[in-house]
Design a protein around this motif. Structure first.
Motif, PDB file in Angstrom:
ATOM      1  N   LEU A  30       0.807  -1.215   0.000  1.00  0.00           N
ATOM      2  CA  LEU A  30       0.000   0.000   0.000  1.00  0.00           C
ATOM      3  C   LEU A  30       0.840   1.265   0.000  1.00  0.00           C
ATOM      4  O   LEU A  30       0.297   2.371   0.097  1.00  0.00           O
ATOM      5  CB  LEU A  30      -0.950  -0.005   1.193  1.00  0.00           C
ATOM      6  CG  LEU A  30      -1.939  -1.187   1.253  1.00  0.00           C
ATOM      7  CD1 LEU A  30      -2.890  -1.045   2.429  1.00  0.00           C
ATOM      8  CD2 LEU A  30      -2.730  -1.287  -0.047  1.00  0.00           C
ATOM      9  N   GLY A  31       2.162   1.125  -0.053  1.00  0.00           N
ATOM     10  CA  GLY A  31       3.023   2.290  -0.190  1.00  0.00           C
ATOM     11  C   GLY A  31       3.380   2.971   1.106  1.00  0.00           C
ATOM     12  O   GLY A  31       3.891   4.096   1.079  1.00  0.00           O
ATOM     13  N   TYR A  32       3.149   2.321   2.252  1.00  0.00           N
ATOM     14  CA  TYR A  32       3.472   2.955   3.529  1.00  0.00           C
ATOM     15  C   TYR A  32       4.897   2.661   3.980  1.00  0.00           C
ATOM     16  O   TYR A  32       5.366   3.227   4.960  1.00  0.00           O
ATOM     17  CB  TYR A  32       2.482   2.496   4.608  1.00  0.00           C
ATOM     18  CG  TYR A  32       1.132   3.159   4.477  1.00  0.00           C
ATOM     19  CD1 TYR A  32       0.840   4.329   5.167  1.00  0.00           C
ATOM     20  CD2 TYR A  32       0.156   2.634   3.636  1.00  0.00           C
ATOM     21  CE1 TYR A  32      -0.389   4.943   5.034  1.00  0.00           C
ATOM     22  CE2 TYR A  32      -1.074   3.243   3.490  1.00  0.00           C
ATOM     23  CZ  TYR A  32      -1.346   4.403   4.197  1.00  0.00           C
ATOM     24  OH  TYR A  32      -2.569   5.017   4.059  1.00  0.00           O
ATOM     25  N   LEU A  33       5.569   1.734   3.327  1.00  0.00           N
ATOM     26  CA  LEU A  33       6.982   1.471   3.590  1.00  0.00           C
ATOM     27  C   LEU A  33       7.738   1.608   2.273  1.00  0.00           C
ATOM     28  O   LEU A  33       7.342   1.020   1.263  1.00  0.00           O
ATOM     29  CB  LEU A  33       7.179   0.067   4.162  1.00  0.00           C
ATOM     30  CG  LEU A  33       6.858  -0.123   5.653  1.00  0.00           C
ATOM     31  CD1 LEU A  33       7.035  -1.575   6.052  1.00  0.00           C
ATOM     32  CD2 LEU A  33       7.725   0.769   6.529  1.00  0.00           C
ATOM     33  N   SER A  34       8.808   2.351   2.309  1.00  0.00           N
ATOM     34  CA  SER A  34       9.556   2.617   1.093  1.00  0.00           C
ATOM     35  C   SER A  34      10.455   1.439   0.733  1.00  0.00           C
ATOM     36  O   SER A  34      10.801   0.624   1.586  1.00  0.00           O
ATOM     37  CB  SER A  34      10.420   3.873   1.284  1.00  0.00           C
ATOM     38  OG  SER A  34      11.427   3.629   2.258  1.00  0.00           O
ATOM     39  N   PRO A  35      10.848   1.330  -0.527  1.00  0.00           N
ATOM     40  CA  PRO A  35      11.795   0.281  -0.940  1.00  0.00           C
ATOM     41  C   PRO A  35      13.094   0.322  -0.151  1.00  0.00           C
ATOM     42  O   PRO A  35      13.707  -0.715   0.101  1.00  0.00           O
ATOM     43  CB  PRO A  35      12.028   0.579  -2.423  1.00  0.00           C
ATOM     44  CG  PRO A  35      10.782   1.286  -2.861  1.00  0.00           C
ATOM     45  CD  PRO A  35      10.361   2.107  -1.681  1.00  0.00           C
ATOM     46  N   GLN A  36      13.510   1.528   0.259  1.00  0.00           N
ATOM     47  CA  GLN A  36      14.755   1.640   1.009  1.00  0.00           C
ATOM     48  C   GLN A  36      14.649   0.953   2.371  1.00  0.00           C
ATOM     49  O   GLN A  36      15.591   0.310   2.840  1.00  0.00           O
ATOM     50  CB  GLN A  36      15.125   3.116   1.193  1.00  0.00           C
ATOM     51  CG  GLN A  36      16.494   3.322   1.843  1.00  0.00           C
ATOM     52  CD  GLN A  36      17.611   2.694   1.029  1.00  0.00           C
ATOM     53  OE1 GLN A  36      17.681   2.869  -0.175  1.00  0.00           O
ATOM     54  NE2 GLN A  36      18.481   1.935   1.684  1.00  0.00           N
ATOM     55  N   VAL A  37      13.487   1.092   3.015  1.00  0.00           N
ATOM     56  CA  VAL A  37      13.286   0.437   4.309  1.00  0.00           C
ATOM     57  C   VAL A  37      13.387  -1.077   4.149  1.00  0.00           C
ATOM     58  O   VAL A  37      14.021  -1.765   4.949  1.00  0.00           O
ATOM     59  CB  VAL A  37      11.916   0.825   4.908  1.00  0.00           C
ATOM     60  CG1 VAL A  37      11.611  -0.029   6.144  1.00  0.00           C
ATOM     61  CG2 VAL A  37      11.889   2.296   5.270  1.00  0.00           C
ATOM     62  N   VAL A  38      12.756  -1.611   3.103  1.00  0.00           N
ATOM     63  CA  VAL A  38      12.809  -3.053   2.851  1.00  0.00           C
ATOM     64  C   VAL A  38      14.244  -3.498   2.607  1.00  0.00           C
ATOM     65  O   VAL A  38      14.701  -4.511   3.152  1.00  0.00           O
ATOM     66  CB  VAL A  38      11.919  -3.426   1.647  1.00  0.00           C
ATOM     67  CG1 VAL A  38      12.020  -4.911   1.358  1.00  0.00           C
ATOM     68  CG2 VAL A  38      10.472  -3.036   1.919  1.00  0.00           C
ATOM     69  N   ALA A  39      14.975  -2.747   1.794  1.00  0.00           N
ATOM     70  CA  ALA A  39      16.369  -3.096   1.510  1.00  0.00           C
ATOM     71  C   ALA A  39      17.208  -3.062   2.776  1.00  0.00           C
ATOM     72  O   ALA A  39      18.062  -3.939   2.998  1.00  0.00           O
ATOM     73  CB  ALA A  39      16.937  -2.131   0.462  1.00  0.00           C
TER      74      ALA A  39
END
Length: 889
Positions: free
Chosen positions: A504-513
């Motif tokens: 849903l776009g509440y966590l950015s790709p950078q956070v996941v990485a």
């Protein structure tokens, strides 16, 4: 109004009452609009920033509301009460210009809120005094009052009577009678004081009638009612102590005979013993009818507590000596004691019947003889003595048959939801579950990856509507800008929330990485590391839905235990090869840990034929066919702490050796699995963790898991801590050999303090026996070692094995006890409860025979001792049964 808002934002709460006093109603209503906007705005702030405005928001909002209902709602907001002590004195000052009736209305509305009335007691009490309204009597307000006066009571001097403080309290006359209606007493009321301490609550309650604060009948009725209602042991002991201090007269006791009967029948043992004593006194005074005594005895004799049952038999004997004509009504209830687990109780009941049998009618004698004939072989001689040879009967030559529960059957997991509505429904249900099952979690996780791969936009639209109102959707705009505190919460999440937030776009790709890179596989303890694998899988799935390049997860288990069929895994890898894709590292590593490895040469060849790196690693993993880690014995000695010597009980634990192959096959974040692990005494704080996760991570390595989880289980048993040992039952359901680690864990848990924990251990014992994975000699040896070190107690072990035997597993229990009893009998002074163990063994022999086993070392010597102790009597019983080779019922 501008000054007010500035003071709120700058956390100058002490200035607010004066500012509010200069504002009229219209200005306050206008300010309230801005206060509500600020309250909503602060939800996206960091916690430190929120703390600065919580107190001034509470004060300002209370002063600006003109309606009592809205004002109470504002004050009771949990986000405004916070963790710090609320400024209730300023709140009252902010409402200084309101009329008393309005203040009283607010007080009663706050008191009526069950979730916050206790927290806001100080404010409510201030408003009650200021408005002179009636004192609220709600549950929360009463508990708040009790906590407050108890705290003041603790601060008083030891010899200063607590009753003096209650006399001066204007709330006491109204709230004291409500003590007996509160669902749960505050812990401060149950604190232990010295016997002569005048601050004790029970002593104070008993003196209320003399002080004129509560009528004696109301106090007595209140205590009796609470004891009848039951509750926590501490509360029951408290009200029982108060009742004893009241020293009821014979007339007061006689007026409550039905209540005493109810307590003797169903209350906790200490309360039941008191009621039994009261009824005994009333019976001696002639105030207890024969019918009531029979009713009471019928219930008490079916209780498990030996002391209560023995006392009741004595009470019946006294009544029958006084009035032999009551034999027809009283003797039939003695049959209840014939079924007691303790042989001594059964013998006492038989002898009681024998003494008074001549006074009974023919019909009663026939009924008693029939019931006595059903007793076991150990009582046959006594039954013949009481009722005659015909009543004892002859043992039937019937072959014994062991009764064991059906073996658990592995359940196949349903495939991931195919339709989008079904998946969304499962997501919502999973989010509401406090402890979702692993199969449900795995299906939903795989379903999210699959649907994100096929139609991400449709999945996002459906989830956005279904998940409205989630805690992580209120602090950001859906553009990867969640506040830092929310991201920290996601790091500790064990559910699917990170996957949903990414979608849903509440966590950015950078956070996941960052999270994927941060996972190293280490933790504060093995539990943390095992849960970390599950968390790593969630972040790996979040990366999969972010890119949408993976069609499914390869580690989704085949069975509910978490195990994965190697043929299924090969097919999944083949599909990845067809699509030109590679599974995620974490996902594939978990798949290797879950795949069944024993006898999988065919699957290994199929995997190798794939010609992919994953296929080769899978083939090597299957052909290795070795435990994840080799388990070996490791004993911890006593330790000394700084400044304080602590005699740490010597515990028998296990360690695991290093497995270099793990580091060759699995990625770096899983290398901790191959490290050598040495157990420690230091307990961790994962007693409330989802234990199903631990077994689902390593479903094919029950022995390794058992060795790693053993220190926690052993600590709880030795320190007598109540523990939820579902992991033991889960471990027994896993496929594979059961070695020393699993048997040692079972040995500890069979001696746990709490019946619920022992019952779970009995279930595990029976499951292993049903699966033919139980090694009775190994279990008996480990139990004997634990008994020898004083780590478990014989009486608790006896309760466990007796429970197992009564299910029909007499031969299984006997095979274990034959390895335990030599060590118990070797002591010069047998430990307490040793007689109980001998009694269970004797009962097993009487049912299933000796099964051709040799003599038990030390049994003959113990049986030859003089005296009539329980140990000697049970040793003689076992020796006689063993010698006779009794077979079957």
């Amino acid at each position: 109004m501008s000054e007010l808002m500035t003071a709120v934002r700058e956390s100058r709460a002490h200035e607010l009452p004066a500012l509010l006093a200069r504002m009229d109603t219209a200005q306050r209503r206008a300010a309230l609009v801005e206060l509500k906007a600020l309250r909503k705005e602060k939800r996206g702030w960091s916690w430190d920033s929120q703390r600065k405005v919580i107190k001034p928001l509470l004060v300002a909002g209370a002063g600006c509301h003109t309606g009592a209902a809205a004002c109470a709602t504002w004050i009771a907001g949990r986000d405004l009460l916070g963790w710090d002590r609320p400024p209730f004195a300023l709140v009252v000052a902010a409402m200084a210009d309101r009329d008393p009736e309005w203040l009283g209305d607010v007080a009663h509305r706050l008191a009526a809120r069950p979730t916050t009335a206790e927290i806001t007691y100080d404010l409510i009490s201030r408003l009650v005094r200021k408005s002179q309204c009636a004192v609220p009597t709600t549950e929360g307000f009463v508990r708040g009052w009790l906590q407050t006066v108890s705290s003041h009571q603790w601060q008083r001097k030891k010899r200063e009577p607590f009753i003096d403080m209650l006399r001066a309290d204007p709330f006491a006359p109204v709230l004291l009678p409500r003590i007996f209606e509160v669902q749960e007493l505050p812990s401060q009321m149950l604190w232990a004081y010295e016997t002569d301490d005048e601050r004790r609550w029970d002593v104070t309650l008993a003196s209320l009638p003399e002080a004129g604060l509560l009528e004696r009948p109301a106090l007595v009725d209140g205590c009796v009612t609470r004891l009848l209602r039951g509750g926590k042991p501490g509360e029951q002991r408290f009200f029982l102590s108060t009742l004893r201090l009241l020293a009821l007269t014979e007339q007061e006791e006689a007026e409550r005979i039905p209540d005493w009967v109810g307590m003797a029948s169903d209350a906790m043992s200490t309360v039941a013993a008191h009621a039994q004593q009261v009824l005994g006194r009333l019976d001696e005074c002639g105030r207890l009818s024969v019918r009531t005594l029979a009713e009471m005895s019928g219930a008490v004799l079916f209780r498990t507590e030996k002391k209560l049952v023995r006392s009741q038999l004595v009470l019946l004997g006294k009544a029958l000596r006084r009035d032999p004509s009551a034999a027809d009504e009283l003797l039939p209830v003695v049959v209840g004691a014939f079924e007691h687990e303790d042989i001594d109780v059964r013998e006492r009941a038989l002898k009681l019947v024998g003494r008074h049998l001549p006074a009974a009618g023919a019909g009663v004698r026939e009924e008693l003889a029939l019931s006595a004939s059903l007793l076991g072989p150990a009582h046959r001689a006594l039954v013949a003595e009481v009722f005659g040879t015909s009543a004892a009967g002859e043992p039937e030559a019937e072959e014994y048959e062991e009764v064991l529960p059906p073996a658990p059957v592995a359940r196949r997991l349903d495939p991931a939801p195919v339709s989008l509505p079904e998946l969304v429904e499962d997501v919502v249900v999973l989010g509401r579950a406090s402890a979702p099952e692993v199969p449900v979690f795995e299906r939903v996780l795989d379903g999210l990856v699959r649907h994100a791969h096929t139609d991400r936009s449709a999945l996002v639209g459906a989830l956005r509507d279904a998940l409205t109102g989630q805690w992580w959707m209120t602090g950001g705009s859906g553009e990867g800008d969640l506040p830092h505190w929310s991201v920290r919460q996601f790091r500790a999440a064990e559910g699917i929330e990170p996957v949903l937030a990414v979608l849903l776009g509440y966590l950015s790709p950078q956070v996941v990485a960052d999270e994927l890179a941060a996972w190293t596989g280490t933790g504060s303890c093995v539990h943390d590391s095992l849960q970390g694998v599950s968390r790593a899988r969630v972040w790996d799935a979040a990366d999969a839905v972010l890119t949408g390049d993976r069609p499914f997860l390869v580690a989704t288990p085949t069975w509910h235990t978490g195990s994965l069929d190697p043929a299924v895994l090969v097919e999944r890898l083949r599909e990845y090869r067809r699509l030109g894709l590679r599974p995620g590292q974490t996902d594939f590593a978990q798949a290797l840990l879950r795949v069944r490895r024993r006898g999988q040469d065919g699957a290994a060849a199929e995997a190798e034929s794939l010609g992919t790196p994953e296929g080769e690693r899978l083939a090597a993993w299957l052909r290795a066919d070795e435990p994840l880690a080799e388990v070996h014995r490791f004993d911890l000695e006593k330790k000394v702490r700084r400044r304080q010597t602590v005699e740490r009980t010597h515990r028998i634990l296990l360690a695991t050796k290093e497995r270099p192959f793990v580091k060759e096959v699995l990625p770096r974040s899983f290398h901790w699995l191959g490290q050598a692990r040495i157990p420690t005494h230091s307990p961790c704080y994962h007693w409330d963790a989802r234990q199903e996760i631990w077994t689902a991570v390593l479903p094919e390595d029950a022995e390794t898991l058992a060795a790693w989880l053993l220190p926690h289980a052993a600590n709880d048993v030795v320190e007598e801590i109540e523990n939820d040992i579902r992991s033991l039952t889960l471990l027994t359901e896993l496929d594979g050999p059961a070695g020393e680690a699993l048997h040692l864990t079972l040995a500890y848990e069979l001696g746990a303090r709490y019946p619920e924990d022992r019952l779970a251990a009995v279930d595990a014992l029976l499951i292993l026996a049903t699966q033919q994975r139980l090694d009775p000699a190994l279990l008996g040896d480990r139990i004997s070692v634990l008994l020898g070190h004083g780590l478990i107690k014989p009486n608790r072990l006896a309760d466990s094995v007796r429970t197992a035997a009564l299910t029909g597993a007499y031969r299984t229990v006997l095979s274990v006890l034959t390895g335990v009893l030599p060590g118990v009998l070797a002591h010069e002074k047998a430990p307490r409860g040793a007689g109980d163990l001998l009694g269970v063994a004797a009962e097993c022999v009487e049912h299933c025979g000796t099964t051709g086993a040799g003599d038990i070392p030390g049994l003959a010597e113990t049986a030859a001792r003089g005296g009539s102790s329980q140990l000697v009597r049970q040793a003689k019983r076992l020796a006689e049964a063993w010698k006779a080779g009794v077979a079957g019922k």
